[in-house]
Design an enzyme around this catalytic site. Structure first.
Site, PDB file in Angstrom:
ATOM      1  N   LYS A  53     -10.837  -3.509  -3.364  1.00  0.00           N
ATOM      2  CA  LYS A  53     -11.673  -2.401  -3.612  1.00  0.00           C
ATOM      3  C   LYS A  53     -11.042  -1.278  -4.175  1.00  0.00           C
ATOM      4  O   LYS A  53     -11.655  -0.542  -5.029  1.00  0.00           O
ATOM      5  CB  LYS A  53     -12.176  -1.862  -2.334  1.00  0.00           C
ATOM      6  CG  LYS A  53     -13.150  -2.801  -1.558  1.00  0.00           C
ATOM      7  CD  LYS A  53     -13.514  -2.113  -0.021  1.00  0.00           C
ATOM      8  CE  LYS A  53     -13.786  -2.976   1.015  1.00  0.00           C
ATOM      9  NZ  LYS A  53     -13.161  -3.016   2.309  1.00  0.00           N
TER      10      LYS A  53
ATOM     11  N   LYS B 211       0.796  -1.292   0.016  1.00  0.00           N
ATOM     12  CA  LYS B 211      -0.025   0.038   0.029  1.00  0.00           C
ATOM     13  C   LYS B 211       0.856   1.242  -0.017  1.00  0.00           C
ATOM     14  O   LYS B 211       0.481   2.335  -0.321  1.00  0.00           O
ATOM     15  CB  LYS B 211      -0.951  -0.099   1.104  1.00  0.00           C
ATOM     16  CG  LYS B 211      -1.956  -1.153   1.234  1.00  0.00           C
ATOM     17  CD  LYS B 211      -3.303  -0.851   1.892  1.00  0.00           C
ATOM     18  CE  LYS B 211      -4.373  -1.693   1.659  1.00  0.00           C
ATOM     19  NZ  LYS B 211      -5.593  -1.370   2.245  1.00  0.00           N
TER      20      LYS B 211
ATOM     21  N   LYS C  68      -5.389 -10.002  -6.204  1.00  0.00           N
ATOM     22  CA  LYS C  68      -6.801 -10.336  -5.516  1.00  0.00           C
ATOM     23  C   LYS C  68      -7.670  -9.335  -5.758  1.00  0.00           C
ATOM     24  O   LYS C  68      -7.239  -8.064  -6.243  1.00  0.00           O
ATOM     25  CB  LYS C  68      -6.498 -10.435  -3.926  1.00  0.00           C
ATOM     26  CG  LYS C  68      -6.367  -9.147  -3.274  1.00  0.00           C
ATOM     27  CD  LYS C  68      -6.731  -9.379  -1.843  1.00  0.00           C
ATOM     28  CE  LYS C  68      -6.409  -7.981  -1.133  1.00  0.00           C
ATOM     29  NZ  LYS C  68      -7.706  -7.567  -0.446  1.00  0.00           N
TER      30      LYS C  68
HETATM   31  N1  AQP Z   1     -10.138 -10.780  -2.948  1.00  0.00           N
HETATM   32  C1  AQP Z   1     -10.518 -11.321  -1.682  1.00  0.00           C
HETATM   33  N2  AQP Z   1     -10.809 -12.513  -1.501  1.00  0.00           N
HETATM   34  C2  AQP Z   1     -11.275 -13.136  -0.404  1.00  0.00           C
HETATM   35  N3  AQP Z   1     -11.058 -12.363   0.706  1.00  0.00           N
HETATM   36  C3  AQP Z   1     -10.917 -10.924   0.772  1.00  0.00           C
HETATM   37  N4  AQP Z   1     -10.884  -9.939   1.562  1.00  0.00           N
HETATM   38  C4  AQP Z   1     -10.491  -8.745   1.036  1.00  0.00           C
HETATM   39  N5  AQP Z   1     -10.587  -9.031  -0.311  1.00  0.00           N
HETATM   40  C5  AQP Z   1     -10.479 -10.362  -0.582  1.00  0.00           C
HETATM   41  C6  AQP Z   1     -11.269 -10.190   2.723  1.00  0.00           C
HETATM   42  O1  AQP Z   1     -12.456  -9.450   3.239  1.00  0.00           O
HETATM   43  C7  AQP Z   1     -12.275  -8.905   4.493  1.00  0.00           C
HETATM   44  C8  AQP Z   1     -12.582  -7.395   4.565  1.00  0.00           C
HETATM   45  O2  AQP Z   1     -11.589  -6.832   3.850  1.00  0.00           O
HETATM   46  P1  AQP Z   1     -11.383  -5.279   4.263  1.00  0.00           P
HETATM   47  O3  AQP Z   1     -12.372  -4.446   3.755  1.00  0.00           O
HETATM   48  O4  AQP Z   1     -10.784  -5.071   5.599  1.00  0.00           O
HETATM   49  O5  AQP Z   1      -9.911  -5.118   3.484  1.00  0.00           O
HETATM   50  P2  AQP Z   1      -9.378  -5.128   2.186  1.00  0.00           P
HETATM   51  O6  AQP Z   1      -8.373  -6.316   2.309  1.00  0.00           O
HETATM   52  O7  AQP Z   1      -8.454  -3.754   2.061  1.00  0.00           O
HETATM   53  O8  AQP Z   1     -10.199  -5.185   1.265  1.00  0.00           O
HETATM   54  P3  AQP Z   1      -9.933  -4.847  -0.331  1.00  0.00           P
HETATM   55  O9  AQP Z   1     -11.117  -5.177  -1.069  1.00  0.00           O
HETATM   56  O10 AQP Z   1      -8.537  -5.275  -0.735  1.00  0.00           O
HETATM   57  O11 AQP Z   1      -9.616  -3.240  -0.287  1.00  0.00           O
HETATM   58  P4  AQP Z   1      -8.189  -2.543  -0.521  1.00  0.00           P
HETATM   59  O12 AQP Z   1      -8.283  -2.177  -1.978  1.00  0.00           O
HETATM   60  O13 AQP Z   1      -8.074  -1.401   0.026  1.00  0.00           O
HETATM   61  O14 AQP Z   1      -7.003  -3.392  -0.274  1.00  0.00           O
HETATM   62  C9  AQP Z   1     -10.939  -9.348   5.139  1.00  0.00           C
HETATM   63  O15 AQP Z   1     -11.140 -10.495   5.994  1.00  0.00           O
HETATM   64  C10 AQP Z   1     -10.215  -9.503   3.940  1.00  0.00           C
HETATM   65  O16 AQP Z   1      -9.229 -10.724   3.983  1.00  0.00           O
END
Ligand code: AQP
Length: 327
Positions: free
Chosen positions: A195, A111, A192
């Protein structure tokens, strides 16, 4: 009853990776465990947020939690910033964590890559996550695969604290599915689903319209062959779509392979669109109902009351062990 804690950041829209990797599992656990599910808004401000969007996303995520089937009479749903003990324990744990271990966190490296400046909050975020979990005497933490390293750090911090000050924390276990814990991006199956990916067709959000879902799936990267076969190494795009099909369509991988033998990717993707649209439709209509009912704030207030009660006990025991004066 064993305790479960997990959280989702109210950043942007929730996608099917978040759903399959984490939220769907929350629903499965709610009948057998004492579950605390949190909207981790303090985590989301580790990177810049639009305040109006953050406000809206936090309430929307609460409605979505309920729309996917979390029952507020069985689980504690709350917003992290409503429970000050999270920030307080995070500070105490920061003073029991080391820069060396935070330097190893791959999510921080990813990040912060290419950024001129990053916040200290982004750097210490895994310690706040440890505080979130440890505050509730948590036994199990259902998360996606990307959180594995942060969970290991949480365990290290709790074991170290227990050794230094005497038994205080329950050392939590991650609950990471063998299958579906890492849903991949539709535009690049080596990353992966995320968001923060700016390509809207890289992901399917839980609130996407049928036409958007159709477009994203039909555009999803596959490969130059035409065989629907599960082979993560050689066919990552198709395997990712098959994972989504298997979980939302409840059909074994082998049956999917047999069903589309000789039919090619077009027929497979067309059916996957149907499966995803019909899987999300009940969530979307329930979501609208819940938002219109105005019950979200009430549920969050009650959830925060219970979360404050439980977490204050743990926080006080930590402070006592560390030598703080409690009057
Ligand atoms: N691609 C994924 N596959 C399976 N599980 C996932 N999680 C996130 N992406 C995947 C799981 O979703 C939960 C909540 O995630 P979060 O909102 O706390 O954080 P994150 O990992 O930051 O989500 P994003 O979508 O990946 O956002 P960005 O783009 O900001 O990094 C967690 O249990 C996570 O493991």
């Amino acid at each position: 009853m064993k305790r479960v804690f997990s959280g989702v950041q109210p950043t942007s829209q929730i996608h099917i990776g978040n759903y399959i990797g984490a939220i769907k599992r929350f629903v499965e656990l709610q009948n057998d465990m004492d579950c605390f599910f949190c909207i981790v808004d303090l985590h989301s401000v580790t990177v810049p947020q639009n305040p109006k969007e953050l406000y809206k996303n936090s309430l929307q995520l609460a409605a979505l939690y309920m729309a996917v089937g979390l029952d507020p009479s069985k689980v504690t749903l709350f917003i992290q910033s409503h429970v000050p003990a999270h920030s307080e324990l995070a500070w105490l744990l920061q003073c029991n964590s080391y820069m060396g271990e935070l330097n190893r966190m791959t999510q921080f490296k990813e990040k912060s890559l290419g950024k001129d400046t990053v916040t200290t909050g982004l750097y210490t975020y895994p310690v706040l996550m440890a505080a979130d979990i440890l505050l509730y005497d948590t036994h199990f933490v259902p998360v996606g695969n990307d959180q594995k390293q942060h969970l290991e750090l949480c365990r290290d911090i709790s074991i170290r604290f227990n050794k230094k000050y005497g038994e205080t924390f329950i050392v939590p276990e991650p609950l990471i599915s063998k299958f579906g814990a890492r849903i991949m991006s539709l535009d690049d199956a080596t990353n992966k689903m995320s968001k923060s990916n700016e390509n809207k067709h890289s992901k399917i959000n839980l609130l996407d319209s049928p036409s958007k879902i159709k477009k994203s799936i039909m555009k999803a990267v596959t490969d130059s062959e035409s065989e629907v076969r599960f082979d993560v190494e050689n066919k990552p795009g198709v395997s990712n779509l098959m994972t989504i099909y298997n979980i939302l369509g409840d059909l074994p991988l082998e049956d999917i392979e047999n069903k589309y033998e000789g039919l090619g990717y077009g027929a497979f993707k067309k059916d996957l669109v149907e499966i995803v649209v019909s899987g999300l439709e009940p969530i979307q209509s329930k979501y609208e109902e819940i938002l219109a009912s105005g019950e979200v704030e009430k549920v969050l207030k009650e959830g925060a009351d219970r979360a404050r009660e439980v977490s204050n006990e743990v926080l006080n025991s930590v402070k006592k062990k560390m030598g703080f004066v409690i009057l």
